[in-house]
Every structure is written in C-alpha cells, then in structure tokens.
Design an enzyme around this catalytic site. Structure first.
Site, short mmCIF file in Angstrom:
data_model
loop_
_atom_site.label_atom_id
_atom_site.label_comp_id
_atom_site.label_asym_id
_atom_site.label_seq_id
_atom_site.Cartn_x
_atom_site.Cartn_y
_atom_site.Cartn_z
N SER A 1 -10.18 -0.68 1.42
CA SER A 1 -11.23 -1.88 1.29
C SER A 1 -10.89 -2.92 0.50
O SER A 1 -11.60 -3.73 0.26
CB SER A 1 -12.51 -1.20 0.77
N THR B 1 -9.94 0.30 -9.75
CA THR B 1 -8.97 -0.43 -9.18
C THR B 1 -9.15 -1.76 -9.85
O THR B 1 -10.05 -2.03 -10.84
CB THR B 1 -9.56 -0.91 -7.80
N GLY C 1 -13.97 -1.61 -6.59
CA GLY C 1 -15.31 -0.97 -6.24
C GLY C 1 -15.41 -0.18 -5.28
O GLY C 1 -16.50 0.00 -4.46
N ARG D 1 0.72 -1.36 0.10
CA ARG D 1 0.17 0.06 -0.07
C ARG D 1 0.95 1.12 0.16
O ARG D 1 1.87 1.12 0.64
CB ARG D 1 -0.87 -0.02 1.38
O1 DON Z 1 -8.01 1.07 -1.23
C1 DON Z 1 -9.21 1.44 -1.49
O2 DON Z 1 -10.10 0.95 -0.91
C2 DON Z 1 -9.59 2.21 -2.60
N1 DON Z 1 -8.55 3.12 -2.96
C3 DON Z 1 -10.09 1.44 -3.99
C4 DON Z 1 -10.45 2.30 -5.02
C5 DON Z 1 -11.33 1.33 -5.77
O3 DON Z 1 -11.57 0.36 -5.56
C6 DON Z 1 -11.76 2.22 -7.14
N2 DON Z 1 -12.44 1.29 -8.11
N3 DON Z 1 -13.41 1.02 -8.42
#
Ligand code: DON
Length: 598
Positions: free
Chosen positions: A477, A405, A498, A116
């Site tokens: 998430s 994502t 998501g 991360r």
């Molecule tokens: O890490 C996370 O939870 C968010 N940055 C994820 C972003 C995400 O899933 C966007 N996509 N659809």
C-alpha cells in the site's frame, strides 16, 4: 502555480513574499518564517534551496548536509535511507524493501523505482497454511519464513549510481559514523524498544543488538552503538551491491536462514532485481498526480479515488464535515474492494491499471453512491467484470499489532524531487536479526494473500492476484507521491507509513492541499479518517467533532470505537519563487524537516 493558490494560503504566501523581499540571507531567517505566517495554526519549515524531511531528525540532518555538500535530491535521499537504517531500526532498514519516486528536473522525467522484496525461490502458495487449513499467522508474521529477499540496499544503490552526483562513500559514510560511534538513544527509540522488548528478546541476535548486555533497556540519552551494522555498511560502501548480496553479508544471511529454517538462498540474493517502472499518473482538477504503480496498490487507488471525488464540490461541503467524510468513505470502500481482487505483482498478474484509473469507470462507481446513506461493504463487490483467472500470467500449483514503515522526501536547489517509502513491514520486521550482520529481517511475506479471504496483518483481503509465488513481490500500500502543477513542475511530495491506511492518508493530504488550500503543515496536522471496505467501519483520529460522528452514525456508518493516530507523513510543498515548505508529521516524536544550509 499562482492560480492554484488561493484564499488563506495566498494571504500567507503574500506575507511570505514580502518577508523574502526584506530578507537578505536565507539562513538567518529560517526560524522567523513561522512568525510571519499568522493565519494558520501549523507552520512549515522553509528553505530557499533544498530540504530533507524524514521521521528521524539525525537522518534528516544527514540528508540536508549532503545537499549542502553539492549533492542532489537523490544523493540526499540515499544518505537519509542508509542513516535511517541506523537511527530508526523499526522501519529504516537494510533488509527490507520500498519504493522511490524520482523527478529529474532537467530531463523532466519521472521514475518509479521498485525495490520491493521478492518471495524466495522456495516459497510456495500454501507455505503459511497450517495443518488445520487456516493461515498460521505466527509463521507468516514472526518466523524467518516471513522474510522476502531484501530490496532496500539494491534500490538505494541503483538510485545513487544512476541518478546521484556524489560518491558512494559520501552518501554512506555518515551512516557508518553514527552506527560506529553511536547515536543518542532518543525517547522515541527507547520507548519503541520497550514496547517490543518481549518480541525482540525472543531472538538472541536482536536481544544483543537492541538491549544492554544484561538484556535491560537503554535509557534516553545513552549512547547506542551498532558495531556489526557499521561493518555491514562499510562492506556496502566498499563493494557496492556485492557488499550485501554476495560475500560476507550474504554468508551471514544464508547462515541465519540455515540456523532458523529460512528460505532465502545465495541465488535469491544474487538475483534480486530492482525495477524501474512507469509511474501511475492521473489528473485531479488542474493538477497531475503521480504515484507508485503495482506492486504497490497506492498509485492506482489514489488516482481512482481522486477520479471519483473530482466532480463533487468538496470545498463547499467543508473539510471533515459529515458530508465530506461520507463521500471519502464511499470512494475508499469501492477502491479497497477493487484492491482485493485486481492488484498484485504486475510481473505475475495483468493488473488492469488503465481500467481502474479510467475516469469513466470512476463515474460509473460514483453513480451507485447514495449521498445520504452509508453503503454496505458486503453489497459492494469489486467493480470491474473481469475473469480474474485469465489475468494471471503464471500460477504454480501448490507451491498467505503495531506496525512501522517510514517515508522521506528530498528536494534540491535544481528542482529534483525524491519521494521514498521503505519498510520491514511490522515494527522491527520479523524481530529476527541476522547475527553478525547487525540488521533486522523483514516480514513482508505477510503482505501476500496467504489464503483467499484470510485477512493479513492489516486486515486486507486478497486472492489470486496477490497469491504467493516464487520470485513474486507482495502487494503493497506504500504510496510515495509527487503532485505537479499546470506546467508540469513539482508542487508537492508526500507519503506515509500506516499499512492499509497509507493510501487514504496520502489521499487526504493531497486533498487538503489541492482542494482545501491548506499549507503543508496544516494539511499534515488535520485529523484523518480511514475505511478499507472490510472491515466495514470508519477509523477515526481524534479531532473530528462528536456532532459530525453522530451524523455519520445516523447515516448508517459504523465507527471504530478506538481512536488512534494514522501514519506519519513527511512532505515538501513548493512555495513561491525558489522557496519550498516542509512538514514532518507531528504524530510521531523525533521527525524533522531540515533545510539545506548554504
Ligand atoms: O507494503 C505495505 O503496504 C506494508 N508492508 C506497509 C507496512 C506499514 O506501513 C507499517 N507501518 N505503519
């Protein structure tokens, strides 16, 4: 394994086994497997060796080729990850971050790899608070200050060097080739670049990289070359970690920071750390479910929700019946209330993982659920009585649209399994590319809680646990997940994009397989719902009957007026013998489950 497969799936599998006994060569019959599987509307891809499933077909093929060359699931996942940085620039990335769950079959070991992004050393708690005392969302989401120190390259290299079999050149060269020689512009890529044109045009480098010289759009079928990106990939291939975190690439990143007012320094890049963490595991009936621990909230709340659901006979209620959806919503409501208070980077905050995933705690939460009436989120508070301030390890004083994502799964002939979710946060991240580097910067800093009770880009609320601090990782998430059978053998790998909906999407895929006996293709296609405590409403995909929605409304649930798709799961399920079944989510164009060629 056999004991868990019943009903419809067992019929399908019996037919499949019969088919396998007739078949003499796997490749010749790959296309035919779907034909002998008559009792479901959705059909997986199968393989009798390995498979790669990702949101972009070229990247899946590159991963599957690596398996055919003798690479293991880790090599395949790493090659797929680098390829996605070329073919799916809105989410695949070099300057983002992610998580990878790795099951090593021979050692029977499970690793949760955390790559991360980290907040730069110069980041501070109030860095996104404007003069009016409110969060400046533009600064937090679209400025260069929204970028955390990238982790993806370090993560992929770490996985490869510790657990891969092939050389670094083997796994990166395919990505170099497609960046250098070009990829065919797909409908999906052309469409997403069209949608994001105004944002990407605001940054000269992004405009240059993703549009024609005159700023116009590429058309489907055009050859799309990414020369600077190819050069960056070559530096990573030649010099490993220091090809990105030091030397020319680091120069380019730091220059970009200086030019645009960003915070990432040479030191931040050099000091970026990949962490191997202990996965969060729980049991759901007869299965073991393992997923990503903090700084992801995914694993903790997946297990917590499964614990709450375990004692109800969900199968009897019926898939996506009002009674079932009501129970799902009520457990989601409670899990996301807890998320807002107790989840953050474990290096900075003592996340009470054991307490939240305790089955006794789940029981106490379930007791408060009215089975006939919707709960009210403002009356549901985080459920543990804890002094939040005392959980902070160190807090420095004064110092929180369309999204993307991507998930990919790999499974090899030896039973090694990899489940990876990676992101730039929003689609194309901050929209800012590193000039000369050919890659986009993330806007992951918006996943922090910039100010208590101010929702982030996904409407998620947070507090001290997820406040900004230098070198801290924003709460995520993302929920790469591996489910195991009674004997500890992997049964399913899945994950999704998501944003805030990721955890509830993964929950539903897992339940569809484990409770409703769906094959992975059917489990993937089934309509999804989502609730996240606040806002207090159920988000719903199309495909759930109006009658069901009416009943939910009569029960007091508020439904979101807008139906939209949720996520894009990329999953692999164990079949009988050595067979495996893969399913790419039909919700997004261009995804593919690709079997290994022998
Ligand atoms: O890490 C996370 O939870 C968010 N940055 C994820 C972003 C995400 O899933 C966007 N996509 N659809």
């Amino acid at each position: 394994m056999k004991a868990k497969i019943s009903g419809k799936v067992s019929t399908v599998i019996k037919q499949f086994v019969l088919f396998l006994s007739i078949a003499t060569s796997s490749t010749a019959y790959v296309e035919e497997a779907v034909i002998i599987n008559p009792s479901t509307r959705f059909h997986p891809v199968y393989s009798m060796s390995g498979m790669v499933v990702s949101q972009e077909a070229v990247a899946s093929h590159i991963g599957a080729d690596i398996l055919s060359k003798g690479g293991n699931a880790i090599d395949a996942a790493v090659a797929t990850g680098f390829a996605l940085s070329v073919t799916l620039p809105r989410a695949g990335n070099l300057a983002g971050g992610g998580f990878m769950m790795i099951h090593l079959a021979e050692q029977d070991r499970l690793i949760a790899l955390d790559f991360r992004e980290m907040a730069p050393s110069l980041a501070g708690r109030d860095m996104f608070i404007g003069d009016d005392g409110n969060v400046d969302n533009n600064l937090a989401r679209y400025s260069i200050k929204s970028s955390g120190v990238p982790g993806s390259v370090a993560g992929l290299l770490h996985a490869h060097s510790k657990y891969g079999l092939l050389t670094l050149k083997d796994v990166i060269q395919p990505a170099v080739n497609i960046a250098k020689n070009g990829i065919e512009m797909t409908m999906d890529l052309a469409g997403s670049l069209k949608t994001k044109k105004s944002r990407l045009h605001k940054n000269e480098a992004s405009k240059g990289y993703f549009y024609k010289d005159d700023g116009s759009l590429f058309k489907p079928g055009d050859n799309f070359i990414q020369k600077d990106l190819a050069d960056t990939l070559v530096r990573i291939m030649d010099f490993g970690r220091s090809g990105f975190y030091q030397g020319k690439t680091a120069d380019l990143i730091v220059e970009e920071m200086r030019r645009s007012g960003g915070l990432i320094s040479y030191e931040d890049l050099k000091n970026y750390k990949v962490v191997e963490r202990s996965p969060v595991c729980g049991t759901y009936k007869k299965n073991k479910v393992c997923a990503m621990p903090p700084p992801s909230s995914g694993g903790v709340h997946l297990i917590q929700m499964l614990n709450m659901l375990e004692e109800w006979d969900l199968q009897k209620l019926g898939h996506n019946s009002a009674a079932y959806i009501h129970r799902l919503v009520e457990v989601m409501r409670r899990a996301y209330a807890d998320r807002s208070a107790y989840l953050g980077d474990p290096d900075f905050f003592n996340v009470p993982i054991d307490k939240i995933t305790d089955k006794k705690y789940a029981k106490s939460l379930r007791k408060d659920i009215d089975l006939l009436k919707a709960g009210i989120s403002t009356e549901v508070e985080p459920g543990l009585s804890l002094d939040i301030n005392s959980l902070s390890k160190r807090i420095r004083k004064n110092n929180k649209e369309s999204v993307e994502t991507t998930h990919f799964s790999a499974w090899d002939q030896w039973g090694n399994v990899v489940s990876t979710t990676t992101t730039l946060n929003f689609s194309y991240g901050s929209g800012i590319s590193v000039s000369g580097g050919g890659f986009l910067l993330n806007n992951e800093m918006d996943d922090f809680s910039a100010k208590p009770n101010s929702p982030n880009g996904f409407g998620l609320i947070g507090g001290i646990a997820n406040a900004i601090e230098p070198k801290k990782r924003p709460l995520s998430s993302m929920t790469p997940t591996i489910v195991f059978d009674l004997n500890g053998r992997p049964l399913l790998t899945t994950g999704s994009p998501g944003g805030s909906t990721i955890i509830t999407i993964v929950l539903q895929v897992v339940l569809n397989v484990l409770t409703f006996d769906m094959g992975i293709a059917e489990a993937t296609a089934a309509p999804r719902i989502h609730h996240q405590w606040l806002p207090d409403r159920i988000f719903i995909e199309s495909g759930i009957s109006k009658d069901t929605l009416n009943i939910l409304e009569v029960m007091g649930h508020k439904l979101s007026q807008r139906q939209s798709i949720m996520g894009s799961t990329q999953s692999i399920q164990k079949g009988p013998g050595v067979s495996i079944f893969g399913a790419s989510d039909p919700r997004r164009d261009g995804a593919a489950a690709v079997p290994q060629r022998k």
